[in-house]
Design a protein around this motif. Structure first.
Motif, PDB file in Angstrom:
ATOM      1  N   SER A   1       2.336 -14.354   4.583  1.00 18.56           N
ATOM      2  CA  SER A   1       2.589 -14.867   3.239  1.00 18.56           C
ATOM      3  C   SER A   1       2.518 -13.724   2.245  1.00 18.56           C
ATOM      4  CB  SER A   1       1.556 -15.945   2.854  1.00 18.56           C
ATOM      5  OG  SER A   1       1.595 -17.024   3.758  1.00 18.56           O
ATOM      6  N   PHE A   2       3.332 -13.822   1.187  1.00 21.95           N
ATOM      7  CA  PHE A   2       3.347 -12.813   0.131  1.00 21.95           C
ATOM      8  C   PHE A   2       2.797 -13.416  -1.151  1.00 21.95           C
ATOM      9  CE2 PHE A   2       6.887 -11.593   2.940  1.00 21.95           C
ATOM     10  CZ  PHE A   2       6.525 -10.290   3.235  1.00 21.95           C
ATOM     11  N   LEU A   3       1.985 -12.641  -1.854  1.00 16.46           N
ATOM     12  CA  LEU A   3       1.474 -13.046  -3.152  1.00 16.46           C
ATOM     13  C   LEU A   3       1.558 -11.868  -4.105  1.00 16.46           C
ATOM     14  CD1 LEU A   3      -1.775 -15.047  -2.240  1.00 16.46           C
ATOM     15  CD2 LEU A   3       0.432 -15.989  -2.910  1.00 16.46           C
ATOM     16  N   ALA A   4       2.004 -12.117  -5.319  1.00 13.76           N
ATOM     17  CA  ALA A   4       1.969 -11.093  -6.356  1.00 13.76           C
ATOM     18  C   ALA A   4       0.582 -11.093  -6.983  1.00 13.76           C
ATOM     19  CB  ALA A   4       3.039 -11.361  -7.413  1.00 13.76           C
TER      20      ALA A   4
ATOM     21  N   ASP B   1       7.272  -7.667  -7.590  1.00  8.59           N
ATOM     22  CA  ASP B   1       8.162  -8.518  -6.790  1.00  8.59           C
ATOM     23  C   ASP B   1       9.109  -7.632  -5.988  1.00  8.59           C
ATOM     24  OD1 ASP B   1       9.335 -10.718  -5.734  1.00  8.59           O
ATOM     25  OD2 ASP B   1      10.561 -11.196  -7.490  1.00  8.59           O
ATOM     26  N   ASP B   2       8.626  -7.128  -4.852  1.00  9.01           N
ATOM     27  CA  ASP B   2       9.408  -6.225  -4.009  1.00  9.01           C
ATOM     28  C   ASP B   2      10.336  -7.046  -3.115  1.00  9.01           C
ATOM     29  OD1 ASP B   2      10.357  -4.356  -2.107  1.00  9.01           O
ATOM     30  OD2 ASP B   2       8.601  -3.092  -2.415  1.00  9.01           O
ATOM     31  N   ALA B   3      11.626  -7.048  -3.451  1.00 11.17           N
ATOM     32  CA  ALA B   3      12.587  -7.861  -2.710  1.00 11.17           C
ATOM     33  C   ALA B   3      12.767  -7.363  -1.276  1.00 11.17           C
ATOM     34  CB  ALA B   3      13.933  -7.878  -3.437  1.00 11.17           C
ATOM     35  N   LYS B   4      12.664  -6.059  -1.069  1.00  8.14           N
ATOM     36  CA  LYS B   4      12.871  -5.502   0.267  1.00  8.14           C
ATOM     37  C   LYS B   4      11.759  -5.929   1.231  1.00  8.14           C
ATOM     38  CE  LYS B   4      16.699  -3.114   0.104  1.00  8.14           C
ATOM     39  NZ  LYS B   4      17.826  -3.398   1.032  1.00  8.14           N
ATOM     40  N   ILE B   5      10.530  -5.895   0.764  1.00  7.72           N
ATOM     41  CA  ILE B   5       9.420  -6.307   1.624  1.00  7.72           C
ATOM     42  C   ILE B   5       9.525  -7.793   1.945  1.00  7.72           C
ATOM     43  CG2 ILE B   5       6.921  -6.622   1.731  1.00  7.72           C
ATOM     44  CD1 ILE B   5       6.550  -4.059   0.267  1.00  7.72           C
ATOM     45  N   LYS B   6       9.861  -8.600   0.944  1.00 13.74           N
ATOM     46  CA  LYS B   6       9.990 -10.041   1.173  1.00 13.74           C
ATOM     47  C   LYS B   6      11.146 -10.350   2.110  1.00 13.74           C
ATOM     48  CE  LYS B   6       7.868 -11.670  -3.094  1.00 13.74           C
ATOM     49  NZ  LYS B   6       8.026 -12.487  -4.310  1.00 13.74           N
TER      50      LYS B   6
ATOM     51  N   LEU C   1     -10.643  -7.862   4.111  1.00 10.47           N
ATOM     52  CA  LEU C   1      -9.716  -7.293   3.137  1.00 10.47           C
ATOM     53  C   LEU C   1      -9.458  -5.832   3.469  1.00 10.47           C
ATOM     54  CD1 LEU C   1      -9.679  -7.909  -0.647  1.00 10.47           C
ATOM     55  CD2 LEU C   1      -9.725  -5.566   0.151  1.00 10.47           C
ATOM     56  N   THR C   2      -8.182  -5.473   3.505  1.00 18.38           N
ATOM     57  CA  THR C   2      -7.776  -4.108   3.833  1.00 18.38           C
ATOM     58  C   THR C   2      -6.858  -3.579   2.744  1.00 18.38           C
ATOM     59  OG1 THR C   2      -7.888  -4.623   6.203  1.00 18.38           O
ATOM     60  CG2 THR C   2      -6.689  -2.633   5.561  1.00 18.38           C
ATOM     61  N   VAL C   3      -7.102  -2.343   2.325  1.00 16.25           N
ATOM     62  CA  VAL C   3      -6.268  -1.690   1.318  1.00 16.25           C
ATOM     63  C   VAL C   3      -5.330  -0.723   2.024  1.00 16.25           C
ATOM     64  CG1 VAL C   3      -6.222  -0.310  -0.792  1.00 16.25           C
ATOM     65  CG2 VAL C   3      -8.129  -1.869  -0.359  1.00 16.25           C
ATOM     66  N   ILE C   4      -4.053  -0.803   1.682  1.00 15.93           N
ATOM     67  CA  ILE C   4      -3.036   0.049   2.298  1.00 15.93           C
ATOM     68  C   ILE C   4      -2.292   0.813   1.210  1.00 15.93           C
ATOM     69  CG2 ILE C   4      -1.313  -1.784   2.290  1.00 15.93           C
ATOM     70  CD1 ILE C   4      -0.162  -0.654   4.874  1.00 15.93           C
ATOM     71  N   GLU C   5      -1.822   1.991   1.539  1.00 13.61           N
ATOM     72  CA  GLU C   5      -1.068   2.778   0.570  1.00 13.61           C
ATOM     73  C   GLU C   5       0.210   2.048   0.165  1.00 13.61           C
ATOM     74  OE1 GLU C   5       0.414   6.415   2.169  1.00 13.61           O
ATOM     75  OE2 GLU C   5       1.193   5.481   3.987  1.00 13.61           O
ATOM     76  N   ASP C   6       0.716   2.359  -1.030  1.00 14.61           N
ATOM     77  CA  ASP C   6       1.940   1.728  -1.499  1.00 14.61           C
ATOM     78  C   ASP C   6       3.102   2.073  -0.574  1.00 14.61           C
ATOM     79  OD1 ASP C   6       0.428   0.853  -3.560  1.00 14.61           O
ATOM     80  OD2 ASP C   6       1.200   2.255  -5.042  1.00 14.61           O
ATOM     81  N   PHE C   7       3.892   1.070  -0.244  1.00 18.53           N
ATOM     82  CA  PHE C   7       5.040   1.293   0.623  1.00 18.53           C
ATOM     83  C   PHE C   7       6.106   0.251   0.327  1.00 18.53           C
ATOM     84  CE2 PHE C   7       2.840  -2.051   2.821  1.00 18.53           C
ATOM     85  CZ  PHE C   7       3.820  -2.792   3.450  1.00 18.53           C
TER      86      PHE C   7
END
Length: 233
Positions: free
Chosen positions: A194-197, A179-184, A122-128
């Motif tokens: 895969s994306f999960l909220a 639900d970030d539409a740009k990232i998806k 598991l890795t934590v990344i800054e919000d982007f």
């Protein structure tokens, strides 16, 4: 539990404290199995259908007379023992879905998160976000994060090289804060991603993710969403 927070370029920024009630629990293999089995059963369409002899289109007349031919005493051409006849005990449309207790499902999600956190997957990344919506921009960020795990020192060089090769094709799960539409949009054409909220986790997707990347804000959201006091209400 302390975890490092990485930037989108893969550099260490700071540390964050993970809630032990969500990321530090003993792994319960039983509830994980029940949750994954439940999800797979709920995904089944159940539309398989075969025809019985009563539903097969054809004549009801006997194909030949009852006696004197040396053949079996067959009633009609729709018999299951003839080619093109009906099917005995074949599948019919049915609903495979069922529900499991809410507390059991929540415990399964926390167990999977704890297993990834304790197993260093598991890795934590800054919000982007990816304003361009392009796959190459998101792929560059993911590559920088995945390399952090592949570049950790190993006991021997062969093991380290094998880990780097596997990092290119491993299944990545990205947990979003919303639900970030740009990232998806950027990740639609990236294989094994895969994306999960945070509030709509899937046990099967999360469990089989070899690398789980969580946005920094999603860590707090997960702690609040799976808090014990909320379960008690």
């Amino acid at each position: 539990m302390e975890k490092k927070v990485y930037s989108t370029s893969g550099k260490e920024l700071r540390t964050i404290t993970l809630d032990d009630k969500v990321f530090g629990l003993p792994v319960n293999d039983d509830v994980i199995y029940y949750a994954i089995t439940n999800e797979l059963a709920n995904r089944r369409v159940g539309t398989a259908c075969t025809k019985t002899r009563a539903e097969v289109h054809g004549s009801n007349n006997k194909p030949y007379k009852q006696k004197g031919t040396g053949n079996a005493r067959r009633g009609d051409k729709k018999s299951p023992i003839t080619v093109g006849g009906g099917t005995i005990f074949g599948p019919k449309p049915r609903d495979f879905s069922y529900s499991i207790p809410k507390k059991e499902k929540r415990l399964a999600m926390k167990s999977i998160l704890s297993a990834h956190a304790q197993g260093d997957r598991l890795t934590v990344i800054e919000d982007f976000t990816v304003e361009s919506g392009k796959a190459k921009d998101l792929a560059a960020i993911l590559e920088a994060i995945v390399k952090q795990g592949a570049n950790k020192p190993e006991n021997n060089e062969a093991s380290n090289n094998k880990k780097k090769k596997a990092a290119k094709n491993e299944k990545i799960v990205l947990i979003l804060k919303d639900d970030d539409a740009k990232i998806k949009q950027a990740g639609r054409n990236i294989p094994n991603l895969s994306f999960l909220a945070y509030n709509r986790l899937e046990a099967h997707t999360l469990f089989y993710g070899r690398k789980v990347i969580i946005l920094e804000s999603a860590v707090k959201n997960l702690s609040d969403f799976y808090a014990e006091d909320k379960e008690a209400k």
